[in-house]
Scaffold this motif. Sequence first.
Motif, PDB file in Angstrom:
ATOM      1  N   LEU A 270      34.914  22.699 -89.004  1.00 20.15           N
ATOM      2  CA  LEU A 270      33.677  23.148 -89.641  1.00 20.15           C
ATOM      3  C   LEU A 270      33.878  23.344 -91.145  1.00 20.15           C
ATOM      4  O   LEU A 270      33.027  22.944 -91.951  1.00 20.15           O
ATOM      5  N   LYS A 271      34.995  23.920 -91.514  1.00 20.52           N
ATOM      6  CA  LYS A 271      35.279  24.138 -92.942  1.00 20.52           C
ATOM      7  C   LYS A 271      35.397  22.812 -93.677  1.00 20.52           C
ATOM      8  O   LYS A 271      34.899  22.652 -94.794  1.00 20.52           O
ATOM      9  N   GLU A 272      36.019  21.843 -93.028  1.00 20.96           N
ATOM     10  CA  GLU A 272      36.144  20.510 -93.632  1.00 20.96           C
ATOM     11  C   GLU A 272      34.773  19.863 -93.809  1.00 20.96           C
ATOM     12  O   GLU A 272      34.490  19.247 -94.841  1.00 20.96           O
ATOM     13  N   ALA A 273      33.906  20.020 -92.812  1.00 22.42           N
ATOM     14  CA  ALA A 273      32.570  19.435 -92.883  1.00 22.42           C
ATOM     15  C   ALA A 273      31.738  20.067 -93.983  1.00 22.42           C
ATOM     16  O   ALA A 273      30.834  19.429 -94.534  1.00 22.42           O
ATOM     17  N   LEU A 274      32.031  21.312 -94.322  1.00 23.73           N
ATOM     18  CA  LEU A 274      31.284  22.018 -95.368  1.00 23.73           C
ATOM     19  C   LEU A 274      31.909  21.843 -96.750  1.00 23.73           C
ATOM     20  O   LEU A 274      31.444  22.457 -97.718  1.00 23.73           O
ATOM     21  N   SER A 275      32.921  20.996 -96.855  1.00 20.25           N
ATOM     22  CA  SER A 275      33.600  20.795 -98.138  1.00 20.25           C
ATOM     23  C   SER A 275      32.680  20.266 -99.249  1.00 20.25           C
ATOM     24  O   SER A 275      32.923  20.550-100.429  1.00 20.25           O
ATOM     25  N   PRO A 276      31.595  19.499 -98.942  1.00 24.04           N
ATOM     26  CA  PRO A 276      30.684  19.107-100.024  1.00 24.04           C
ATOM     27  C   PRO A 276      30.036  20.296-100.726  1.00 24.04           C
ATOM     28  O   PRO A 276      29.517  20.158-101.839  1.00 24.04           O
ATOM     29  N   PHE A 277      30.077  21.469-100.081  1.00 26.59           N
ATOM     30  CA  PHE A 277      29.513  22.679-100.672  1.00 26.59           C
ATOM     31  C   PHE A 277      30.608  23.571-101.255  1.00 26.59           C
ATOM     32  O   PHE A 277      30.489  24.794-101.261  1.00 26.59           O
ATOM     33  N   GLN A 278      31.677  22.947-101.758  1.00 29.42           N
ATOM     34  CA  GLN A 278      32.809  23.726-102.243  1.00 29.42           C
ATOM     35  C   GLN A 278      32.463  24.578-103.466  1.00 29.42           C
ATOM     36  O   GLN A 278      33.155  25.564-103.767  1.00 29.42           O
ATOM     37  N   SER A 279      31.372  24.232-104.171  1.00 33.16           N
ATOM     38  CA  SER A 279      30.950  25.056-105.305  1.00 33.16           C
ATOM     39  C   SER A 279      30.179  26.289-104.843  1.00 33.16           C
ATOM     40  O   SER A 279      29.876  27.176-105.642  1.00 33.16           O
ATOM     41  N   TYR A 280      29.865  26.346-103.543  1.00 35.45           N
ATOM     42  CA  TYR A 280      29.159  27.486-102.958  1.00 35.45           C
ATOM     43  C   TYR A 280      30.164  28.432-102.300  1.00 35.45           C
ATOM     44  O   TYR A 280      31.270  28.026-101.930  1.00 35.45           O
ATOM     45  N   ARG A 281      29.752  29.654-102.137  1.00 36.86           N
ATOM     46  CA  ARG A 281      30.536  30.589-101.328  1.00 36.86           C
ATOM     47  C   ARG A 281      29.986  30.523 -99.907  1.00 36.86           C
ATOM     48  O   ARG A 281      28.849  30.930 -99.658  1.00 36.86           O
ATOM     49  N   VAL A 282      30.762  29.990 -98.993  1.00 35.02           N
ATOM     50  CA  VAL A 282      30.312  29.822 -97.610  1.00 35.02           C
ATOM     51  C   VAL A 282      30.566  31.101 -96.826  1.00 35.02           C
ATOM     52  O   VAL A 282      31.694  31.603 -96.775  1.00 35.02           O
TER      53      VAL A 282
END
Length: 320
Positions: free
Chosen positions: A84-96
């Motif tokens: 899941l963390k890998e899939a959200l990598s395009p949002f690395q400028s965001y705080r997930v």
Amino acid sequence: MGPHKTGSSYIQKVFSDNRSLLREHGLEYPDQFCHIGGHHQLFEHFKAGGESPEYLKFCDEIKSLNEDIFLSSERFSKIKPGILKEALSPFQSYRVKIIYHYRTPSVRFYSNWKESIKQGRCESFGEAISRDFIRPFLSRQLNSMYSINSYSDTFGKENLIILDAESGMKNGTTATDLLSAIECNAGLVELEEDVNASFPVEVIELLRQLNAMHICDGHRPSSVVRERFFERSVDSHATTKELIELISSVHHLDITLGNTPVDKFVYEKLLEDYPGQLANSLTAPQVIRVKVPRNNWIWRSSSLGYAAKALESIYKMVES
């Protein structure tokens, strides 16, 4: 994040109905990849690591809005946190941040079993509990700490929010509690309707038998039996009502849930290890009593013959 039967369908309904209001308060609830209110169609993209062109295009479009983003699906809880963390990598400028909805484990287990019947399964409650309750602390269905600790380790404890679903359900503040946890001031009105309502156990038992017949006919388990059962008004047919009354009249198993050792363990560990992550008041384990029809009700001497014929008649109405 779910898991299932923790009020996620309700939240998705409220948020999808109020997209414009949420957007006015800086929170984007995307309509892409949305199905029945939740972002369930993102599941396959997340599961594959978030590399599809369609998903990456979605990420670029959403990021261009320069708003906080809220994604919701109980199916996300089935994905390993690392993937899941890998899939959200395009949002690395965001705080997930991960929002985990907690519910007393054994009570949620019972609701999950009923939901599995609605989705086409035919496992009895006795079969379900024999698999997980024999070693409850090793069961990922019962010991919520497996998931909570894994999210904490992967995304960071400071990025984990734990919401007590039972507190929200009891007080009618499910959506309000969530918005407060993410510091969004949108004044949403809580719904009075019951979203993804639970069925009486007699209806669940009837659907379980019909699902078994459907599977024996060579079909894969799915919600089609339940959908046809209601779409074709089979639920209001005289034969159906008589059979439900019969199921209701037979001897049931009387089971107490909410006071098992694993319920108490998870409750105490949350208070001990994650006090700063609890976004609302954590209620003590919810103790309830449930009744489940015995598996041999159909073969009782008083119902033998009639019950089998009635089931066959109802199944024909469902399949016609």
